[in-house]
Motif scaffolding. Structure first.
Motif, PDB file in Angstrom:
ATOM      1  N   LEU A 165       0.853  -1.192   0.000  1.00 45.78           N
ATOM      2  CA  LEU A 165       0.000   0.000   0.000  1.00 45.78           C
ATOM      3  C   LEU A 165       0.886   1.238   0.000  1.00 45.78           C
ATOM      4  N   TYR A 225       1.199  -5.817   3.176  1.00 48.97           N
ATOM      5  CA  TYR A 225      -0.016  -6.496   3.628  1.00 48.97           C
ATOM      6  C   TYR A 225      -0.182  -7.804   2.873  1.00 48.97           C
ATOM      7  N   LEU A 231      -3.197  -9.479   0.859  1.00 44.07           N
ATOM      8  CA  LEU A 231      -4.450  -9.072   0.237  1.00 44.07           C
ATOM      9  C   LEU A 231      -5.300 -10.287  -0.105  1.00 44.07           C
ATOM     10  N   LEU A 276      -7.434  -6.464   3.460  1.00 41.60           N
ATOM     11  CA  LEU A 276      -6.016  -6.492   3.800  1.00 41.60           C
ATOM     12  C   LEU A 276      -5.818  -7.118   5.178  1.00 41.60           C
TER      13      LEU A 276
END
Length: 281
Positions: free
Chosen positions: A103, A246, A248, A266
């Motif tokens: 992100l 993260y 996902l 996430l």
């Protein structure tokens, strides 16, 4: 609950007990985001001569007819079939379930203040998401976490969840930014704007074409095209969620169509080969 994950030779832990939802709930009876001035998504009780699908009107249970345009009415994921004569569907394209992701927050730049390009030519009122703003993040991110890239544009007001994007034109990707993304191994691109391209672009969709390795014109699907890539638009990532790494989970409605409503989730990464990373929203 902690999940031990392996991506290539990279091993990491993800906290799957702390889901972070970044889709915009589609409220059929309330405020909605809208792009391209299309009809809002609607829901109404099914009515026949024998029944009505609304308990408030005497029905035995609730069942409604939903009308929506996935590309415009909320968070959605699309595939290369968005641009091709061949009817490629998103449910065939999206095979990944748990995807290492990064992100990043990006501030759009006035087109008049940068030397990056777009086709058709930029207007003085345009704002671009640039390669310059993404270069450092992509260079510094472990390759294992470049399977997916989530781009949050700044400023990040909560009105994005119900914004009329025709009244408030969105920033879009420069061709240099899209080429950088395309060569970085990113297969799943998520963003909070309604389109990778400018809303009024003479139908060229230059950024989409660059990402999927499609010719500048026409709707043929060449063998060299990247049909394994997806684009998710109109997500919303709250400010409380830090930039970083993260896991996902990209969930979609199982439509045989070029796009479907989606629900990206996430999960925080706890450890990586480079040390500890614990984004706590």
């Amino acid at each position: 609950m902690i999940a031990r994950c392996t991506s290539g030779t990279t091993q990491f832990d993800a906290d799957i007990s702390r889901p972070i939802h970044i889709s915009i709930p589609l409220d059929f009876h309330g405020s909605q985001a809208n792009a391209y001035n299309v009809q809002r998504a609607t829901a109404e009780a099914l009515r026949t001569d024998a029944m009505i699908g609304d308990t408030r009107l005497g029905g035995s249970c609730n069942f409604e007819v939903y009308t929506l345009v996935p590309h415009c009415n909320g968070t959605h994921t699309e595939c290369i079939g968005h641009l091709t004569d061949e009817r490629v569907s998103i449910h065939e394209t999206l095979r990944d379930t748990l995807i290492p992701a990064t992100l990043v927050s990006v501030t759009p730049v006035p087109a008049t203040m940068c030397d990056e390009s777009y086709i058709p030519e930029e207007r003085s009122s345009d704002f671009l998401l640039t390669a310059a703003s993404l270069q450092r993040v992509i260079e510094d991110t472990p390759i294992s976490f470049l399977s997916a890239l989530i781009i949050r544009t700044m400023p990040n007001g909560p009105d994005k969840k119900f914004r009329d994007w025709d009244a408030h034109p969105a920033p879009f990707f420069s061709l240099e930014a899209m080429r950088l993304i395309a060569v970085s191994g990113i297969r799943h691109l998520l963003t909070d704007v309604p389109s990778l391209d400018r809303a009024s672009d003479e139908g060229k969709l230059s950024a989409h074409r660059c990402y999927w390795a499609l010719p500048a014109e026409g709707h043929a699907l060449p063998d060299t095209a990247r049909r394994d890539r997806t684009v998710t638009e109109l997500v919303y990532v709250p400010d409380s969620v830090p930039d970083g790494l993260y896991l996902l989970n990209l969930q979609i409605a199982n439509f045989t169509a070029d796009a479907a409503p989606s629900r990206p989730v996430l999960f925080p990464i706890l450890t990586t080969p480079g040390g500890t990373h614990d984004p706590t929203p």
